[in-house]
Design an enzyme around this catalytic site. Structure first.
Site: not given
Length: 264
Positions: A45, A75, A110, A125, A70
């Site tokens: 998110e 990435c 990324h 990944d 939580r």
């Protein structure tokens, strides 16, 4: 060297409790189990960039958010957290950077990992939009089913490209090489990804969840459900807070207010 990454700051027991996995010696099977548990448990998110904030890459801050709160993350947060957990468990980890959509001249924004275990290198990944459920042996032409969607790794010199099978053939997702990264490299990538107007993660909510045979994505106020057979459903969302909770993202009232505030 692990010291420069501050992995000792991670509460490994808390992380393992979060993903509901036991501490286990490094093996390919244990790596696969931990990788899948991480992806299925911790959401992808971009709530912070969508609110105009740049996520912290400090490991303690990441753990407080993804483990303690939580929440989820994108990435760099997923990758740094997973790499720290792996190194604490005794894995050999190399942190890498990938160019997203390399066939469209996408930027290098990324973070992924190359993990060596049982004498074999694997692509790990966990932060690629919840698209990769299990690690992939770093071997030219290897194909791995990722929750129902076939993914392939191909090599061209020093460059590895991750591809996804589609009705039109293999679609390149990202490309990376054998150059290890430093934390400052990710700070630069993170700044661009969280603040640049051309980044897909600024100004629009993106949440992704993956399970076997099911991909769910909240893009702005549209919930998209995809299945391996190519079927797709897009549904407008009236209650963003409820949609987020259904994707395991539970925000504070202030965070929700920031998300729902009109753009200046």
């Amino acid at each position: 060297m692990t010291g420069s990454w501050g992995v000792e700051a991670l509460d490994l027991d808390a992380y393992l409790a979060r993903v509901e996995q036991p501490a286990a010696p490094p093996t390919a099977e244990a790596l696969a189990a931990l990788h899948e548990a991480h992806v299925r448990t911790i959401p992808f998110e971009n709530v912070d960039p969508a609110r105009g904030l740049r996520p912290s890459l400090d490991l303690e801050a990441i753990a407080a958010k993804l483990v303690g709160r939580r929440r989820g993350g994108y990435c760099f947060e997923h990758g740094l957290l997973f790499a720290a957990a792996l190194e604490r468990l005794g894995y050999d980890v190399s942190r890498r950077a990938a160019r997203v959509q390399p066939h469209h001249n996408g930027p290098r924004t990324h973070m992924n990992l190359v993990v060596t275990v049982d004498g074999t290198e694997h692509l790990a990944d966990v932060g690629f939009g919840a698209g990769v459920l299990r690690p992939m042996p770093l071997e030219d032409g290897t194909v791995v089913d990722q929750a129902g969607w076939e993914h392939r790794l191909v090599r061209d010199g020093r460059t590895w490209t991750l591809e996804k099978a589609t009705s039109d053939g293999w679609e390149p997702l990202h490309a990376f090489d054998d150059q290890p990264q430093r934390l400052i490299d990710y700070e630069v990538y993170n700044h661009y990804t969280a603040t640049h107007p051309d980044s897909p993660f600024t100004g629009k909510l993106v949440v992704m969840r993956l399970d076997h045979g099911l991909s769910r994505k909240l893009i702005g106020t549209t919930l998209v459900v995809e299945r391996p057979d190519g079927s797709q459903e897009a549904t407008p969302v009236a209650d963003v807070a409820e949609a987020l909770r259904s994707l395991d993202v539970d925000l504070t009232e202030d965070e929700l207010a920031d998300l729902q505030a009109p753009s200046p």
